[in-house]
Design a protein around this motif. Structure first.
Motif, mmCIF file in Angstrom:
data_model
loop_
_atom_site.group_PDB
_atom_site.id
_atom_site.type_symbol
_atom_site.label_atom_id
_atom_site.label_comp_id
_atom_site.label_asym_id
_atom_site.label_seq_id
_atom_site.Cartn_x
_atom_site.Cartn_y
_atom_site.Cartn_z
ATOM 1 N N ARG A 1 0.825 -1.208 0.000
ATOM 2 C CA ARG A 1 0.000 0.000 0.000
ATOM 3 C C ARG A 1 0.859 1.258 0.000
ATOM 4 N NH1 ARG A 1 -4.329 2.048 -1.992
ATOM 5 N NH2 ARG A 1 -5.115 3.822 -0.808
ATOM 6 N N ARG A 2 1.887 1.270 0.788
ATOM 7 C CA ARG A 2 2.720 2.469 0.888
ATOM 8 C C ARG A 2 3.564 2.674 -0.367
ATOM 9 N NH1 ARG A 2 4.494 1.620 7.185
ATOM 10 N NH2 ARG A 2 2.468 2.119 8.061
ATOM 11 N N MET A 3 3.985 1.585 -0.969
ATOM 12 C CA MET A 3 4.785 1.729 -2.186
ATOM 13 C C MET A 3 3.967 2.327 -3.322
ATOM 14 S SD MET A 3 7.100 -1.734 -2.077
ATOM 15 C CE MET A 3 8.039 -1.341 -3.540
ATOM 16 N N VAL A 4 2.721 1.857 -3.503
ATOM 17 C CA VAL A 4 1.925 2.391 -4.607
ATOM 18 C C VAL A 4 1.541 3.848 -4.339
ATOM 19 C CG1 VAL A 4 1.052 0.122 -5.265
ATOM 20 C CG2 VAL A 4 -0.233 1.481 -3.631
ATOM 21 N N LEU A 5 1.326 4.211 -3.079
ATOM 22 C CA LEU A 5 1.042 5.608 -2.762
ATOM 23 C C LEU A 5 2.235 6.497 -3.086
ATOM 24 C CD1 LEU A 5 -0.908 5.295 0.627
ATOM 25 C CD2 LEU A 5 -1.805 6.154 -1.537
ATOM 26 N N LYS A 6 3.444 6.026 -2.744
ATOM 27 C CA LYS A 6 4.636 6.818 -3.021
ATOM 28 C C LYS A 6 4.901 6.911 -4.520
ATOM 29 C CE LYS A 6 8.062 9.278 -1.604
ATOM 30 N NZ LYS A 6 7.840 10.545 -0.884
ATOM 31 N N LEU A 7 4.690 5.812 -5.239
ATOM 32 C CA LEU A 7 4.903 5.832 -6.679
ATOM 33 C C LEU A 7 3.895 6.754 -7.366
ATOM 34 C CD1 LEU A 7 5.710 2.095 -7.395
ATOM 35 C CD2 LEU A 7 7.245 4.036 -7.613
ATOM 36 N N LYS A 8 2.677 6.786 -6.851
ATOM 37 C CA LYS A 8 1.684 7.696 -7.431
ATOM 38 C C LYS A 8 2.116 9.153 -7.261
ATOM 39 C CE LYS A 8 -3.164 9.004 -7.279
ATOM 40 N NZ LYS A 8 -4.484 8.796 -6.657
ATOM 41 N N GLU A 9 2.780 9.418 -6.131
ATOM 42 C CA GLU A 9 3.268 10.776 -5.884
ATOM 43 C C GLU A 9 4.459 11.111 -6.763
ATOM 44 O OE1 GLU A 9 5.504 13.125 -2.231
ATOM 45 O OE2 GLU A 9 4.222 11.414 -1.791
ATOM 46 N N ILE A 10 5.318 10.122 -7.055
ATOM 47 C CA ILE A 10 6.563 10.383 -7.802
ATOM 48 C C ILE A 10 6.342 10.406 -9.315
ATOM 49 C CG2 ILE A 10 8.818 9.421 -8.348
ATOM 50 C CD1 ILE A 10 8.989 8.423 -5.518
ATOM 51 N N ILE A 11 5.596 9.435 -9.824
ATOM 52 C CA ILE A 11 5.462 9.296 -11.282
ATOM 53 C C ILE A 11 4.634 10.450 -11.839
ATOM 54 C CG2 ILE A 11 4.560 7.843 -13.125
ATOM 55 C CD1 ILE A 11 5.102 5.421 -11.376
ATOM 56 N N PRO A 12 5.135 11.157 -12.829
ATOM 57 C CA PRO A 12 4.359 12.278 -13.406
ATOM 58 C C PRO A 12 3.206 11.762 -14.263
ATOM 59 C CG PRO A 12 6.391 11.962 -14.631
ATOM 60 C CD PRO A 12 6.444 11.000 -13.475
ATOM 61 N N ARG A 13 2.190 12.559 -14.399
ATOM 62 C CA ARG A 13 1.064 12.187 -15.242
ATOM 63 C C ARG A 13 1.507 12.100 -16.697
ATOM 64 N NH1 ARG A 13 -4.148 15.770 -14.034
ATOM 65 N NH2 ARG A 13 -4.988 14.312 -15.591
ATOM 66 N N GLN A 14 0.917 11.122 -17.425
ATOM 67 C CA GLN A 14 1.247 10.882 -18.817
ATOM 68 C C GLN A 14 0.005 11.152 -19.681
ATOM 69 O OE1 GLN A 14 4.528 9.785 -19.533
ATOM 70 N NE2 GLN A 14 4.842 10.127 -17.341
ATOM 71 N N MET A 15 0.193 10.939 -20.963
ATOM 72 C CA MET A 15 -0.940 11.055 -21.874
ATOM 73 C C MET A 15 -1.821 9.820 -21.830
ATOM 74 S SD MET A 15 -0.786 14.004 -23.124
ATOM 75 C CE MET A 15 -2.055 13.823 -24.362
ATOM 76 N N ILE A 16 -1.399 8.822 -21.061
ATOM 77 C CA ILE A 16 -2.173 7.584 -20.925
ATOM 78 C C ILE A 16 -2.456 7.344 -19.456
ATOM 79 C CG2 ILE A 16 -1.214 6.507 -23.005
ATOM 80 C CD1 ILE A 16 0.691 4.980 -21.142
ATOM 81 N N HIS A 17 -3.450 6.534 -19.194
ATOM 82 C CA HIS A 17 -3.795 6.154 -17.824
ATOM 83 C C HIS A 17 -2.786 5.121 -17.324
ATOM 84 C CE1 HIS A 17 -5.806 3.494 -14.886
ATOM 85 N NE2 HIS A 17 -6.346 4.621 -14.441
ATOM 86 N N ILE A 18 -2.292 5.271 -16.100
ATOM 87 C CA ILE A 18 -1.317 4.343 -15.521
ATOM 88 C C ILE A 18 -1.910 3.747 -14.255
ATOM 89 C CG2 ILE A 18 0.991 4.057 -14.555
ATOM 90 C CD1 ILE A 18 1.903 6.394 -16.233
ATOM 91 N N ALA A 19 -1.959 2.434 -14.205
ATOM 92 C CA ALA A 19 -2.410 1.722 -13.010
ATOM 93 C C ALA A 19 -1.188 1.187 -12.265
ATOM 94 C CB ALA A 19 -3.337 0.573 -13.389
ATOM 95 N N VAL A 20 -0.998 1.610 -11.028
ATOM 96 C CA VAL A 20 0.121 1.166 -10.192
ATOM 97 C C VAL A 20 -0.425 0.149 -9.204
ATOM 98 C CG1 VAL A 20 1.985 1.880 -8.672
ATOM 99 C CG2 VAL A 20 1.132 3.456 -10.417
ATOM 100 N N GLN A 21 0.099 -1.076 -9.257
ATOM 101 C CA GLN A 21 -0.424 -2.161 -8.430
ATOM 102 C C GLN A 21 0.713 -2.856 -7.681
ATOM 103 O OE1 GLN A 21 -2.251 -4.087 -11.881
ATOM 104 N NE2 GLN A 21 -4.237 -3.926 -10.846
ATOM 105 N N ALA A 22 0.420 -3.293 -6.473
ATOM 106 C CA ALA A 22 1.326 -4.151 -5.700
ATOM 107 C C ALA A 22 0.738 -5.553 -5.703
ATOM 108 C CB ALA A 22 1.477 -3.626 -4.274
ATOM 109 N N VAL A 23 1.539 -6.526 -6.096
ATOM 110 C CA VAL A 23 1.043 -7.892 -6.262
ATOM 111 C C VAL A 23 1.969 -8.858 -5.557
ATOM 112 C CG1 VAL A 23 2.291 -8.163 -8.443
ATOM 113 C CG2 VAL A 23 0.310 -9.619 -7.964
ATOM 114 N N SER A 24 1.391 -9.916 -5.012
ATOM 115 C CA SER A 24 2.162 -10.983 -4.377
ATOM 116 C C SER A 24 1.434 -12.301 -4.565
ATOM 117 C CB SER A 24 2.364 -10.687 -2.884
ATOM 118 O OG SER A 24 3.047 -11.743 -2.259
ATOM 119 N N ASN A 25 2.153 -13.290 -5.092
ATOM 120 C CA ASN A 25 1.567 -14.615 -5.343
ATOM 121 C C ASN A 25 0.296 -14.524 -6.179
ATOM 122 O OD1 ASN A 25 3.625 -15.704 -3.849
ATOM 123 N ND2 ASN A 25 2.391 -16.003 -1.999
ATOM 124 N N GLY A 26 0.287 -13.612 -7.158
ATOM 125 C CA GLY A 26 -0.852 -13.477 -8.044
ATOM 126 C C GLY A 26 -2.022 -12.713 -7.470
#
Length: 963
Positions: free
Chosen positions: A562-587
């Motif tokens: 949860r914390r990693m995706v929140l931080k990545l959302k803050e760091i990654i700049p907006r693009q011309m496309i939609h970006i989904a940031v997900q944390a996954v473990s064991n599928g």
């Protein structure tokens, strides 16, 4: 010339600081006049009995390098008032950070009782990451100077270094430094040395290395207490390599301790490990500058140059011998094992060659670093480096920048995990156990039979008032307590088994924060332990980014994701496309955040018509954007550059510990938030918030309301009795405001529990509970917005007064009626009355004075022994200060114990006096009027003072300080 000699003589006499230094002054004159470094030094005539090899060991910042400077000045190796400090710390990073990274050796001459003594000093690092340097240095010594700060006392690394020297059977000279400080307490430190190490107080020396006070007794103690080396100069050559470094002109230079025999320039030598033969080109002594020598004999420490092409040939712990006389090798060292691994990549692939050259040159002088080639689809070609610890990693990175001008990107540090694979045909051939330090190489969960993580035995020394928060920190990091030892009345030593991955990032910083810098930490490796491990991956639009993956414990996977995706959302700049940031473990998707795309309003030109035309344009826009792809390489490089500037670690701030994740939920206006808070407050006066609700209602801006938040830990496993009582008082204040006439939507009360919002605790850097904070309508909380419960307590009245100071809202506290005490008294009197009624025909026992006397004594002793609730050693009738003197008035809680003891004794005496008066009145003899007065007086004394006793012990259950 005569004037020059006079000036030099005056300088040397001033340096000697003693009246009996004629021979020493002559020697210094000779040295000062012949100071040409091109000359040679010959110390081979000094007998073995006048050689002393010793090291200085201490905790970080206890004054090792300063003491070494004073020894150099006092023995004439350098001149006084040169304007330089940390003479033996030669690296720029050492001078900037004020720490010793590389052990340094120096040979000193000192005239003692008319004889010249050769003192070989080795200054060692104090940080736990460089403990291997200390271990190697001690192998060439027969004694150590154990340096302890007179202000800080014994610290964790002090304990580790002591037992390291004690295990090698070295003589220990204890020295207390910094006695000139205002808060220095040498008596307390001496008692600590005695209680921990059984060092007699008369053996402890007291100095001020900064002022040069007490240096001469230290040198004399080194000569008198430390034995000469046990060597044989007639035997064949045997020398131990205990350090080496690389010189670009002369190749690898080896620092050796000669155990037996002698070595001359031109001799042919061989090493036992590599079996290579070399011709001795140069021999030299470090004084501290390098001074050439033609011969080195047994007992000396010197530098040998023999055209070794790489420091890899100078194996630490190897034995050098004369090629014509083979010998048995000396006992070597256990090779240093990397504990922390990180990927190193160039900022741009065009810089790859320069960075590779810098790493190769730097590793020549740092043999503890391991280098493996690595590559990344996003970052390109790089290396996987192994370090002794996080400080070692930071120093290596800083040296790359300062000495070679390189700009490396460092990935998040990780540790080495051991994985046992399920038996298959392939694993039976290649081996069932593998070691993984790169999350990208973590095997599939279906192939894993069992996982193991490295464990360490951590030692923490802290003042006892920080014991609770430190134990909470260790339990949060999955630590298991193994031992607890009281050093003195104020300090305690804790030993915990901790996973290495939990302490390499910021454990030391958190420990210093919650202990106000007074706690110290040291650890040693204890092997692997079975653990439930899994790989936490990061997906960008469904594409795995291995560079952001990590290996975590199963209990922390969801929180970290949860914390990693929140931080990545803050760091990654907006693009011309939609970006989904997900944390996954064991599928399984554990957390997700969406970064919305920049969108052009393609329907702006429409002014009417059928809706299908609008839908066509939107569908076409979506199809065009989907062809653009994720752009993972560019996004990831932006992430790495952004975080690198902040912390020199690629995503160490992404990895839970330094995350300041903020909620990105949009859509709730200020009016909607106020309405929702009002509705919830009408149902329950105190709002219960988790991390998401805290960010949504309290951290979100703008706000038109104040929030009083109590941060607590109410779970049963936390065992926080103070938190429960503070929650009751906080609820009383909230209910009083809710039912008052001044109730409005300008103030709300909330509570955040550690087990429900641990991310909020880390965001605000809170390491203790309970904590009351005021979040104002505008701006961030200031220092005064945190309630000082240690000073004013946490009663409902104190909380209401503090709220009035911060918000100008007056709250009148209404406490609910409590009839439990009245009910208890009614039941007690009913039982007594019933008992007397049943015995109404036989009440002679009431006139038994022996029974009343025994009862009074028993009651008195029972009430006094109640002091043991807070002081297990019994009631403290006096208070002893830090220096051992008796103090009858003292401002600490110990003084409160003393005062309370006397108060309880007086109250008990009054109760006993009342019982005696009642007994005298019941005798049935004498004037009836006098008996009646005695009975009334005794009853008053008994009831009043017994009630006071009950109130004292009722207040005691609420803890200190009393209200």
């Amino acid at each position: 010339m005569s004037n020059l000699i006079k000036n030099l003589a005056f300088t040397c006499i001033k340096f000697s600081r003693t009246n009996t230094t004629t021979s020493k002054t002559n020697f210094l004159l000779k040295r000062a006049y012949n100071s040409d470094l091109s000359g040679t030094a010959d110390f081979t005539q000094i007998p073995i009995e006048r050689i002393r090899n010793f090291s200085i060991i201490a905790h970080v910042d206890h004054g090792k390098s300063t003491l070494a400077d004073r020894l150099l000045e006092f023995t004439g190796a350098i001149t006084e008032n040169t304007g330089q400090s940390q003479i033996l710390d030669k690296l720029q990073v050492e001078k900037e950070r004020g720490i010793t990274v590389k052990a340094q050796s120096v040979s000193l001459l000192y005239n003692y009782r008319g004889e010249d003594f050769l003192l070989n000093l080795i200054d060692t690092p104090g940080h736990v990451d460089f403990s291997s340097e200390v271990s190697r240095s001690l192998s060439a010594c027969q004694g150590v100077v154990l340096l302890v700060d007179a202000n800080d006392g014994v610290q964790a690394q002090t304990v580790a270094n002591f037992y390291l020297a004690f295990g090698k059977d070295l003589v220990i000279v204890p020295v207390i430094n910094k006695i000139d400080l205002k808060n220095a307490d040498p008596v307390r430190v001496t008692n600590q040395l005695q209680s921990l190490f059984d060092i007699e107080p008369r053996e402890v020396l007291r100095i001020s290395a900064k002022l040069g006070t007490g240096i001469e007794p230290v040198i004399q103690a080194i000569i008198d207490r430390i034995p000469p080396p046990k060597v044989n100069r007639e035997a064949p050559l045997r020398a131990l390599i205990f350090d080496s470094w690389y010189d670009k002109y002369r190749g690898a230079l080896s620092l050796i301790y000669i155990q037996d025999g002698a070595v001359n320039v031109g001799d042919e030598i061989r090493t036992c490990y590599t079996k290579k033969t070399y011709a001795v080109r140069t021999l030299s002594l470090l004084r501290p500058q390098e001074v050439a020598a033609k011969k080195l004999v047994a007992g000396q420490i010197g530098l040998v140059g023999c055209n070794m092409r790489s420091s890899r040939e100078a194996v630490i712990g190897d034995t050098i011998y004369n090629s014509a006389n083979p010998v048995e090798p000396l006992e070597g060292f256990e090779p240093s094992r990397p504990m922390v691994f990180a990927g190193v990549y160039p900022m741009d692939q065009s810089q790859h060659t320069n960075l590779r050259s810098a790493i190769e040159k730097l590793t020549l002088n740092d043999s503890a670093v391991t280098v493996d080639i690595d590559s990344s689809p996003a970052l390109g070609q790089g290396w996987r480096l192994g370090f002794l610890g996080l400080l070692h990693l930071e120093v290596f990175s800083q040296r790359l920048q300062q000495e070679y001008g390189a700009e490396p990107l460092l990935t998040a540090p990780s540790v080495t995990y051991k994985i046992r694979l399920k038996p298959t045909k392939q694993t039976l051939k290649s081996g069932q156990e593998i070691f993984v330090n790169n999350p990208a190489l973590f095997p599939d969960p279906t192939q894993i039979e069992e996982g193991f993580e490295p464990m360490v035995n951590g030692t923490i020394i802290t003042p006892d008032k920080y014991l609770g928060p430190i134990m909470s920190l260790c339990m949060e990091r999955r630590g298991v307590q193994k031992n607890s030892t009281n050093i003195d009345n104020d300090r305690i030593m804790l030993q915990y088994e901790l996973p290495l991955c939990e302490i390499i990032i910021d454990f030391h910083d958190s420990l210093k924060t919650i202990s106000s810098g007074y706690a110290s930490f040291d650890y040693e490796d204890i092997g692997y332990q079975s653990s439930n491990l899994l790989k936490l991956g990061i997906l960008l639009n469904g594409v795995v980014v291995e560079e952001l993956s990590s290996i975590v414990h199963v209990t922390k996977a969801r929180t970290m994701g949860r914390r990693m995706v929140l931080k990545l959302k803050e760091i990654i700049p907006r693009q011309m496309i939609h970006i989904a940031v997900q944390a996954v473990s064991n599928g399984k998707i554990l957390a997700r955040e969406d970064i919305k795309a920049y969108r052009k309003d393609v329907t702006a030109k429409l002014y009417g018509g059928d809706v299908t035309r609008r839908m066509k344009l939107l569908a076409q826009q979506a199809a065009d954007n989907s062809e653009g792809g994720v752009g993972k390489s560019g996004i990831l490089r932006h992430v790495t550059k952004t975080v690198h500037v902040d912390s020199l670690l690629l995503i160490s701030c992404v990895l839970v510990y330094h995350v300041d994740g903020q909620s990105r939920k949009q859509g709730l206006s200020l009016a909607e938030r106020v309405q929702q808070l009002t509705d919830m407050s009408n149902k329950k006066a105190v709002l219960r918030l988790n991390g998401n609700k805290f960010r949504e209602y309290i951290k979100a801006a703008p706000r038109s309301y104040s929030v009083i938040v109590m941060f607590t830990a109410m779970a049963a496993q936390r065992q926080c009795m103070v938190c429960r009582h503070a929650s009751d008082e906080f609820t009383i204040v909230a209910n009083s405001f809710r039912y008052s006439q001044g109730y409005s939507n300008k103030l709300f009360f909330a509570v955040v529990d550690f087990d429900e919002g641990s991310d909020v605790f880390q965001m605000l850097r809170l390491n203790t509970a309970p904590v009351f904070m005021h979040f104002p309508p505008k701006g961030k909380p200031k220092t005064a917005d945190t309630m000082d419960i240690s000073r004013i307590g946490f009663s409902a009245e104190a909380i209401a007064k503090w709220i009035a100071e911060r918000t100008d809202i007056q709250i009148r506290v209404f406490r609910p009626p409590n009839y439990s005490g009245t009910l208890a008294l009614v039941v007690l009197f009913a039982l007594v009355a019933g008992f007397l009624y049943l015995r109404r025909n036989n009440l002679d026992f009431l006139y038994n004075k022996t029974m009343w006397g025994m009862g009074s004594l028993f009651f008195c002793f029972a009430m006094v022994s109640g002091q043991m609730w807070n002081h297990i050693r019994g009631p403290p009738f006096v208070h002893k200060g830090q220096n051992g003197q008796i103090m009858y008035v003292h401002g600490s809680s110990q003084g409160q114990f003393v005062v309370e003891t006397y108060i309880v004794m007086v109250l008990n005496g009054a109760v006993v006096l009342g019982m005696i008066l009642l007994t005298e009145a019941a005798r049935g003899k004498g004037d009836p009027k006098k008996r009646k007065i005695l009975a009334v007086l005794g009853l008053v004394l008994l009831s009043v003072f017994f009630s006071l006793l009950l109130s004292v012990f009722r207040t005691k259950t609420q803890g200190y300080p009393y209200r």
